[in-house]
Design a protein around this motif. Structure first.
Motif, PDB file in Angstrom:
ATOM      1  N   ARG A   7       0.714  -1.191   0.101  1.00  0.00           N
ATOM      2  CA  ARG A   7      -0.021  -0.012  -0.345  1.00  0.00           C
ATOM      3  C   ARG A   7       0.852   1.113  -0.007  1.00  0.00           C
ATOM      4  O   ARG A   7       1.781   1.290   0.915  1.00  0.00           O
ATOM      5  CB  ARG A   7      -0.796   0.047   1.256  1.00  0.00           C
ATOM      6  N   TYR A   8       0.856   2.043  -0.998  1.00  0.00           N
ATOM      7  CA  TYR A   8       1.402   3.169  -1.205  1.00  0.00           C
ATOM      8  C   TYR A   8       0.819   4.419  -0.917  1.00  0.00           C
ATOM      9  O   TYR A   8      -0.413   4.422  -1.344  1.00  0.00           O
ATOM     10  CB  TYR A   8       1.958   3.428  -2.705  1.00  0.00           C
ATOM     11  N   ASN A   9       1.249   5.053  -0.048  1.00  0.00           N
ATOM     12  CA  ASN A   9       0.548   6.826   0.052  1.00  0.00           C
ATOM     13  C   ASN A   9       1.267   7.582  -0.810  1.00  0.00           C
ATOM     14  O   ASN A   9       2.450   7.851  -1.152  1.00  0.00           O
ATOM     15  CB  ASN A   9       0.843   7.183   1.566  1.00  0.00           C
ATOM     16  N   LEU A  79       6.089  10.961  -6.576  1.00  0.00           N
ATOM     17  CA  LEU A  79       4.735  10.891  -6.117  1.00  0.00           C
ATOM     18  C   LEU A  79       4.463  10.090  -5.102  1.00  0.00           C
ATOM     19  O   LEU A  79       3.347  10.230  -4.364  1.00  0.00           O
ATOM     20  CB  LEU A  79       4.164  10.113  -7.519  1.00  0.00           C
ATOM     21  N   VAL A  80       5.385   9.401  -4.695  1.00  0.00           N
ATOM     22  CA  VAL A  80       5.200   8.508  -3.239  1.00  0.00           C
ATOM     23  C   VAL A  80       5.586   9.368  -2.180  1.00  0.00           C
ATOM     24  O   VAL A  80       6.573   9.606  -2.147  1.00  0.00           O
ATOM     25  CB  VAL A  80       5.867   7.176  -3.198  1.00  0.00           C
ATOM     26  N   THR A  81       4.675   9.463  -1.238  1.00  0.00           N
ATOM     27  CA  THR A  81       5.018  10.495   0.003  1.00  0.00           C
ATOM     28  C   THR A  81       5.705   9.556   1.137  1.00  0.00           C
ATOM     29  O   THR A  81       6.151  10.419   1.901  1.00  0.00           O
ATOM     30  CB  THR A  81       3.689  11.131   0.598  1.00  0.00           C
ATOM     31  N   GLU A  82       5.804   8.300   1.433  1.00  0.00           N
ATOM     32  CA  GLU A  82       6.388   7.467   2.350  1.00  0.00           C
ATOM     33  C   GLU A  82       6.654   6.233   1.909  1.00  0.00           C
ATOM     34  O   GLU A  82       5.988   5.711   0.900  1.00  0.00           O
ATOM     35  CB  GLU A  82       5.594   7.531   3.599  1.00  0.00           C
ATOM     36  N   PRO A  83       7.549   5.493   2.698  1.00  0.00           N
ATOM     37  CA  PRO A  83       7.672   4.066   2.327  1.00  0.00           C
ATOM     38  C   PRO A  83       6.278   3.296   2.258  1.00  0.00           C
ATOM     39  O   PRO A  83       5.599   3.542   3.223  1.00  0.00           O
ATOM     40  CB  PRO A  83       8.545   3.562   3.286  1.00  0.00           C
TER      41      PRO A  83
END
Length: 101
Positions: A7-9, A79-83
């Motif tokens: 799951r990517y934020n 574009l991804v805000t966290e691991p």
């Protein structure tokens, strides 16, 4: 079978772009990997994108996980805000519609 769920934020306004990039750039790569069985990607709401990758064995899934992280770092880092949250494990039950008789 062995599955990875990630799951990517992401930046909320970039969800569709993340999905487009994955479909055009990543899906062709992962689907050629040894042991590949299935890949699903969904807009899971609230600025999240969730992927499910299934392989016929744990080694193949773990190798693909490395490939996935490399691709995400090279193509989605802005574009991804966290691991991502990553869950993996051996599939205990698998049923598809074609299995219904």
């Amino acid at each position: 079978m062995y599955t990875y769920v990630r799951r990517y934020n992401v930046k909320p306004e970039s969800v569709n772009e993340v999905i487009r990039l994955a479909v055009e750039g990543f899906v062709p790569i992962i689907s050629r990997e040894r042991g590949f069985l299935a890949y699903d990607l969904m807009n899971s709401g609230n600025g999240t994108v969730t992927s499910i990758s299934t392989f016929d064995n744990q080694v193949a899934a773990e190798n693909a996980n490395i490939l996935t992280m490399e691709w995400v770092n090279a193509n989605l880092a802005s574009l991804v805000t966290e691991p991502p949250l990553i869950i993996s494990g051996k599939v205990s039950v698998h049923k598809t519609r074609q299995d219904v008789r």
